[in-house]
Design an enzyme around this catalytic site. Structure first.
Site, PDB file in Angstrom:
ATOM      1  N   GLY A 188       0.797  -1.234   0.000  1.00 15.67           N
ATOM      2  CA  GLY A 188       0.000   0.000   0.000  1.00 15.67           C
ATOM      3  C   GLY A 188       0.824   1.276   0.000  1.00 15.67           C
ATOM      4  O   GLY A 188       0.334   2.325   0.427  1.00 15.67           O
ATOM      5  N   SER A 189       2.066   1.207  -0.529  1.00 19.51           N
ATOM      6  CA  SER A 189       2.845   2.449  -0.552  1.00 19.51           C
ATOM      7  C   SER A 189       2.252   3.445  -1.557  1.00 19.51           C
ATOM      8  O   SER A 189       2.307   4.654  -1.332  1.00 19.51           O
ATOM      9  CB  SER A 189       4.320   2.176  -0.829  1.00 19.51           C
ATOM     10  N   ASN A 190       1.685   2.961  -2.635  1.00 19.47           N
ATOM     11  CA  ASN A 190       0.993   3.873  -3.556  1.00 19.47           C
ATOM     12  C   ASN A 190      -0.272   4.443  -2.910  1.00 19.47           C
ATOM     13  O   ASN A 190      -0.604   5.610  -3.115  1.00 19.47           O
ATOM     14  CB  ASN A 190       0.641   3.167  -4.861  1.00 19.47           C
TER      15      ASN A 190
ATOM     16  N   MET B   5      -3.916  -7.052  -7.189  1.00 17.88           N
ATOM     17  CA  MET B   5      -3.456  -8.167  -8.005  1.00 17.88           C
ATOM     18  C   MET B   5      -4.578  -9.074  -8.509  1.00 17.88           C
ATOM     19  O   MET B   5      -4.339 -10.250  -8.793  1.00 17.88           O
ATOM     20  CB  MET B   5      -2.409  -8.976  -7.239  1.00 17.88           C
TER      21      MET B   5
ATOM     22  N   ILE C 235      -7.770  -9.453 -11.439  1.00 20.72           N
ATOM     23  CA  ILE C 235      -8.244  -8.878 -12.703  1.00 20.72           C
ATOM     24  C   ILE C 235      -9.752  -8.689 -12.617  1.00 20.72           C
ATOM     25  O   ILE C 235     -10.490  -9.635 -12.321  1.00 20.72           O
ATOM     26  CB  ILE C 235      -7.838  -9.773 -13.885  1.00 20.72           C
ATOM     27  N   LEU C 236     -10.186  -7.463 -12.835  1.00 18.23           N
ATOM     28  CA  LEU C 236     -11.626  -7.171 -12.744  1.00 18.23           C
ATOM     29  C   LEU C 236     -12.317  -7.593 -14.041  1.00 18.23           C
ATOM     30  O   LEU C 236     -11.732  -7.505 -15.126  1.00 18.23           O
ATOM     31  CB  LEU C 236     -11.838  -5.680 -12.479  1.00 18.23           C
TER      32      LEU C 236
ATOM     33  N   HIS D 206       1.159   0.594 -13.166  1.00 18.81           N
ATOM     34  CA  HIS D 206       1.855  -0.643 -13.528  1.00 18.81           C
ATOM     35  C   HIS D 206       3.364  -0.384 -13.553  1.00 18.81           C
ATOM     36  O   HIS D 206       3.815   0.633 -14.084  1.00 18.81           O
ATOM     37  CB  HIS D 206       1.365  -1.121 -14.896  1.00 18.81           C
TER      38      HIS D 206
ATOM     39  N   ASP E 185      -3.680  -4.564 -18.576  1.00 15.52           N
ATOM     40  CA  ASP E 185      -2.642  -3.524 -18.713  1.00 15.52           C
ATOM     41  C   ASP E 185      -2.611  -2.890 -20.109  1.00 15.52           C
ATOM     42  O   ASP E 185      -1.534  -2.577 -20.639  1.00 15.52           O
ATOM     43  CB  ASP E 185      -1.241  -4.096 -18.359  1.00 15.52           C
TER      44      ASP E 185
ATOM     45  N   GLU F 152       6.702   5.788  -8.898  1.00 15.69           N
ATOM     46  CA  GLU F 152       5.253   5.547  -8.924  1.00 15.69           C
ATOM     47  C   GLU F 152       4.532   6.509  -7.983  1.00 15.69           C
ATOM     48  O   GLU F 152       3.468   7.036  -8.292  1.00 15.69           O
ATOM     49  CB  GLU F 152       4.939   4.105  -8.505  1.00 15.69           C
TER      50      GLU F 152
HETATM   51  C1  GAR Z   1       3.621  -1.440  -7.361  1.00 15.07           C
HETATM   52  O1  GAR Z   1       4.902  -1.515  -7.908  1.00 15.07           O
HETATM   53  C2  GAR Z   1       2.580  -1.499  -8.476  1.00 15.07           C
HETATM   54  O2  GAR Z   1       2.950  -0.833  -9.633  1.00 15.07           O
HETATM   55  C3  GAR Z   1       2.501  -2.981  -8.699  1.00 15.07           C
HETATM   56  O3  GAR Z   1       2.539  -3.548  -7.422  1.00 15.07           O
HETATM   57  C4  GAR Z   1       3.292  -2.688  -6.558  1.00 15.07           C
HETATM   58  C5  GAR Z   1       2.427  -2.369  -5.346  1.00 15.07           C
HETATM   59  O4  GAR Z   1       3.154  -1.674  -4.376  1.00 15.07           O
HETATM   60  N1  GAR Z   1       1.307  -3.326  -9.408  1.00 15.07           N
HETATM   61  C6  GAR Z   1       1.225  -4.342 -10.256  1.00 15.07           C
HETATM   62  O5  GAR Z   1       2.145  -5.075 -10.489  1.00 15.07           O
HETATM   63  C7  GAR Z   1      -0.122  -4.505 -10.890  1.00 15.07           C
HETATM   64  N2  GAR Z   1      -0.061  -5.435 -11.948  1.00 15.07           N
HETATM   65  P1  GAR Z   1       2.384  -0.942  -3.196  1.00 15.07           P
HETATM   66  O6  GAR Z   1       1.409  -1.953  -2.573  1.00 15.07           O
HETATM   67  O7  GAR Z   1       3.484  -0.575  -2.234  1.00 15.07           O
HETATM   68  O8  GAR Z   1       1.676   0.259  -3.752  1.00 15.07           O
END
Ligand code: GAR
Length: 193
Positions: A20-22, A95, A97-98, A114, A150, A179
């Site tokens: 969940g850093s994003n 992770m 797919i909807l 992505h 994607d 990101e």
């Molecule tokens: C991120 O790098 C994001 O781009 C990737 O998972 C990571 C989640 O990090 N997403 C995918 O690979 C989607 N196909 P986070 O939980 O720290 O945000």
């Protein structure tokens, strides 16, 4: 392009599966004056997702849905989104797919981030694949979600240079840092801000 009506922030749900850093960077952004979105709901398919802790810290409602029967679960999610008057969805390390049916209900209002320079390296294990192919650059992409994995329209991308001794972990870290900046920028761009 989406036009902002009035000054009310757009009620947004963030879908996560892990750290969940994003999500964290989106919450921080959503609290700024310039943000067109507010984050009102966190949805996860994983009860152990670390990012769920951010719900409590930031007083954002969180819900966990275990994806066993996809259609049934998606319908439950749709009703929770309706209940909380959610108008936009940001996928942030989600992770699952909807389905096409789900995406249709939020057409043009679901974004994803992505960890590659799409259309290169769709799907999983992006960093290792980029290294295996001796790429000079990798990066990240924010795009609209459509029914193909994607593959929706790209909003914004950020390139990073792959160094000589890069490992998949060092590259993942480098890309992830970008990101966190890219997602808010892409949201501003989406709203012409
Ligand atoms: C991120 O790098 C994001 O781009 C990737 O998972 C990571 C989640 O990090 N997403 C995918 O690979 C989607 N196909 P986070 O939980 O720290 O945000």
């Amino acid at each position: 392009m989406v036009k902002l009506i009035g000054y009310k922030k757009i009620r947004t749900a963030v879908f996560i599966s892990g750290t969940g850093s994003n999500l964290k960077s989106l919450i921080k952004f959503s609290k700024t004056k310039k943000s067109p979105i507010s984050i009102n709901l966190i949805i996860s398919n994983n009860a152990k997702a670390k990012g769920l802790k951010l719900g409590k810290i930031n007083k954002i409602i969180k819900k966990v849905f275990i994806f066993k029967k996809k259609n049934k679960i998606e319908n439950q999610i749709l009703s929770v989104l309706k209940e909380h008057e959610i108008k936009m969805i940001c996928l942030a390390g989600f992770m699952k797919i909807l389905s096409e049916n789900f995406i249709r209900k939020f057409k043009g209002k679901i974004l994803n981030i992505h960890p590659s320079l799409l259309p290169k390296y769709k799907g999983l294990n992006t960093h290792q694949r980029a290294l295996n192919n001796k790429e000079k650059y990798s990066g990240c992409t924010v795009h609209f979600v459509n029914s193909k994995l994607d593959s929706g329209k790209i909003i914004l991308q950020k390139k990073v240079k792959i160094s000589k001794n890069e490992t998949k972990d060092s590259l993942a870290k480098k890309v992830l840092n970008q990101e966190h900046k890219l997602y808010p920028k892409a949201i501003l761009k989406m709203f012409n801000l």
